[in-house]
Design a protein around this motif. Structure first.
Motif, short mmCIF file in Angstrom:
data_model
loop_
_atom_site.label_atom_id
_atom_site.label_comp_id
_atom_site.label_asym_id
_atom_site.label_seq_id
_atom_site.Cartn_x
_atom_site.Cartn_y
_atom_site.Cartn_z
N ARG A 1 0.85 -1.19 0.00
CA ARG A 1 0.00 0.00 0.00
C ARG A 1 0.89 1.24 0.00
O ARG A 1 2.01 1.22 0.51
N ASP A 2 0.37 2.33 -0.54
CA ASP A 2 1.13 3.57 -0.54
C ASP A 2 0.83 4.36 0.74
O ASP A 2 -0.22 4.20 1.35
N VAL A 3 1.77 5.21 1.11
CA VAL A 3 1.63 6.09 2.26
C VAL A 3 2.01 7.50 1.82
O VAL A 3 3.12 7.72 1.33
N ALA A 4 1.09 8.44 1.98
CA ALA A 4 1.45 9.84 1.71
C ALA A 4 2.41 10.32 2.79
O ALA A 4 2.30 9.93 3.95
N MET A 5 3.37 11.16 2.41
CA MET A 5 4.39 11.61 3.36
C MET A 5 4.63 13.10 3.20
O MET A 5 4.81 13.60 2.09
N VAL A 6 4.60 13.83 4.32
CA VAL A 6 4.97 15.23 4.35
C VAL A 6 6.12 15.37 5.35
O VAL A 6 5.96 15.03 6.52
N GLU A 7 7.28 15.82 4.89
CA GLU A 7 8.40 16.01 5.79
C GLU A 7 8.27 17.38 6.46
O GLU A 7 8.20 18.42 5.79
N GLY A 8 8.18 17.39 7.78
CA GLY A 8 8.01 18.63 8.50
C GLY A 8 8.12 18.43 9.99
O GLY A 8 8.13 17.30 10.49
N ASP A 9 8.19 19.54 10.71
CA ASP A 9 8.38 19.55 12.16
C ASP A 9 7.11 20.08 12.81
O ASP A 9 6.56 21.10 12.37
N ILE A 10 6.63 19.41 13.86
CA ILE A 10 5.38 19.85 14.49
C ILE A 10 5.53 21.22 15.16
O ILE A 10 4.51 21.84 15.50
N ARG A 11 6.74 21.70 15.33
CA ARG A 11 6.92 23.06 15.85
C ARG A 11 6.64 24.12 14.79
O ARG A 11 6.49 25.30 15.11
N LYS B 1 18.01 18.89 28.51
CA LYS B 1 17.49 19.85 27.53
C LYS B 1 15.99 20.05 27.75
O LYS B 1 15.18 19.79 26.85
N PRO B 2 15.59 20.54 28.91
CA PRO B 2 14.15 20.63 29.18
C PRO B 2 13.40 21.55 28.22
O PRO B 2 12.27 21.25 27.82
N LEU B 3 14.00 22.67 27.83
CA LEU B 3 13.29 23.60 26.96
C LEU B 3 12.99 22.97 25.60
O LEU B 3 11.92 23.19 25.01
N LEU B 4 13.93 22.19 25.09
CA LEU B 4 13.71 21.50 23.82
C LEU B 4 12.51 20.56 23.93
O LEU B 4 11.71 20.45 22.99
N TYR B 5 12.38 19.91 25.07
CA TYR B 5 11.26 18.98 25.28
C TYR B 5 9.94 19.72 25.37
O TYR B 5 8.92 19.29 24.81
N TYR B 6 9.92 20.85 26.07
CA TYR B 6 8.68 21.62 26.16
C TYR B 6 8.31 22.22 24.79
O TYR B 6 7.13 22.24 24.41
N GLN B 7 9.31 22.70 24.06
CA GLN B 7 9.04 23.27 22.74
C GLN B 7 8.47 22.23 21.78
O GLN B 7 7.50 22.48 21.06
N THR B 8 9.08 21.06 21.79
CA THR B 8 8.67 20.02 20.84
C THR B 8 7.38 19.34 21.27
O THR B 8 6.41 19.27 20.50
N ASN B 9 7.35 18.85 22.50
CA ASN B 9 6.22 18.03 22.92
C ASN B 9 4.98 18.86 23.24
O ASN B 9 3.86 18.48 22.88
N VAL B 10 5.16 19.99 23.92
CA VAL B 10 4.00 20.78 24.34
C VAL B 10 3.57 21.76 23.25
O VAL B 10 2.42 21.73 22.78
#
Length: 341
Positions: A50-60, A92-101
């Protein structure tokens, strides 16, 4: 159904894709490959035809995320994307808050823009912190002991508030215990970048000869052999839980937190013995000091998943180790470079 999957090229995401595609769903993956590989998606396509559509990007990147969601117009979202290493989160707490939250708030806003009301969130049993009683059930107080766990708890609260304020919203917060193992084909599995932060991939790399020995972080915990005790769950069982949760969002409104585990604890020492048995290889080890933020024991009460999702884990620790060894021995260096499958 059209399903938008953030972090779909990652370890748990890729195994869930196999199950989604096998079930006939149309999928779009959004991933920045920070701890994953495009080869995993190529192999998912091979395994499922099966095919999978893919968009390369960052949730930030809120604009890119919104554009992808609006363009795909999904019926539901499965949200895996995020950082997940306890030790790194202390550094790296700030990186985790920026990415996850922040990344998760971006996703919910993008869902609003795309008129999407259903989400399954990749949370963690880390939100419980130190056990006030065991097994952990979903009513256990939240008390994470590290920044990673705090980001997961914060996102759970944000999604719950979003669901409460959003007409017809349905959200499931899946609190994973310890995903391990690999697809039975050996074609996809866990391939962490750099030094593994989780136990089984480190054990696997020692068994295959990539690393000299395993470091066990503490042997003086209040457990039956002094090493940390965890509820390990096969990644294929976990993938099936996501499909069950996706189905649940189609028949229930509101927000539910649900444990995903086996209900059985396995110590680090017991897992090493099982992996030696599966691989037939020696696994040298050393005892080193405890890591900040680690807890002694953690295992799940699973009644809620059985009741609401009609799901129960089926694969035991020997199956976990055998599938992990098949993946690692067939792919001793993990995934090859992009373009090679």
């Amino acid at each position: 159904m059209k399903v938008f999957v953030t972090g779909g090229a990652g370890y748990i995401g890729s195994h869930t894709l196999v199950q989604l595609l096998a079930a006939g769903h149309d999928v779009c993956v959004f991933d920045n490959y920070c701890n994953s590989s495009p080869v995993a998606l190529a192999r998912v396509r091979q395994l499922t035809n099966r095919d999978v559509a893919m968009v390369e990007g960052d949730i930030r990147d809120a604009d890119a995320l919104t554009a992808a969601l609006v363009d795909f117009a999904p019926d539901a979202v499965i949200h895996f994307a995020g950082l997940k290493a306890v030790g790194e989160s202390n550094e790296k707490p700030l990186l985790y808050y920026q990415t996850n939250v922040t990344g998760s708030t971006n996703l919910l806003a993008a869902m609003d823009a795309a008129n999407c009301r259903r989400i399954v969130f990749s949370s963690s049993a880390t939100v419980y912190g130190e056990a006030q009683y065991l097994p952990f059930d979903e009513e256990h107080p939240i008390g994470p002991t590290n920044p990673y766990g705090r980001t997961k708890a914060m996102v759970e609260g944000i999604i719950s508030d979003w669901a409460r304020a959003t007409p017809d919203a349905s959200a499931v917060l899946l609190r994973y215990f310890n995903p391990v193992g690999a697809h039975e084909s050996g074609r996809i599995g866990e391939d962490p970048q750099g030094i593994p932060n989780n136990l089984m991939p480190f054990v696997a790399q020692v068994a295959v000869g990539r690393r000299a020995k395993l470091s066990i972080f503490g042997d003086d915990y209040d457990t039956r052999d002094g090493t940390g005790e965890r509820d390990y769950i096969h990644v294929v069982d976990l993938a099936d839980a996501h499909l069950a949760a996706l189905d649940y969002t189609g028949r229930a409104m509101g927000c539910e937190a649900i444990n995903v585990g086996t209900g059985q604890g396995v110590t680090v020492s017991e897992l090493v013995v099982a992996y030696r048995r599966a691989s037939g290889r020696p696994i040298p080890l050393e005892i080193v000091p405890r890591r900040p933020g680690d807890v002694a024991r953690s295992y799940a009460a699973t009644a809620k998943a059985e009741k609401l999702l009609h799901w129960r884990a089926a694969l035991d620790v020997d199956a976990m180790c055998a599938s992990s060894w098949r993946w690692q021995s067939d792919n001793p260096q993990g995934y090859p470079m992009a373009g090679e499958v």
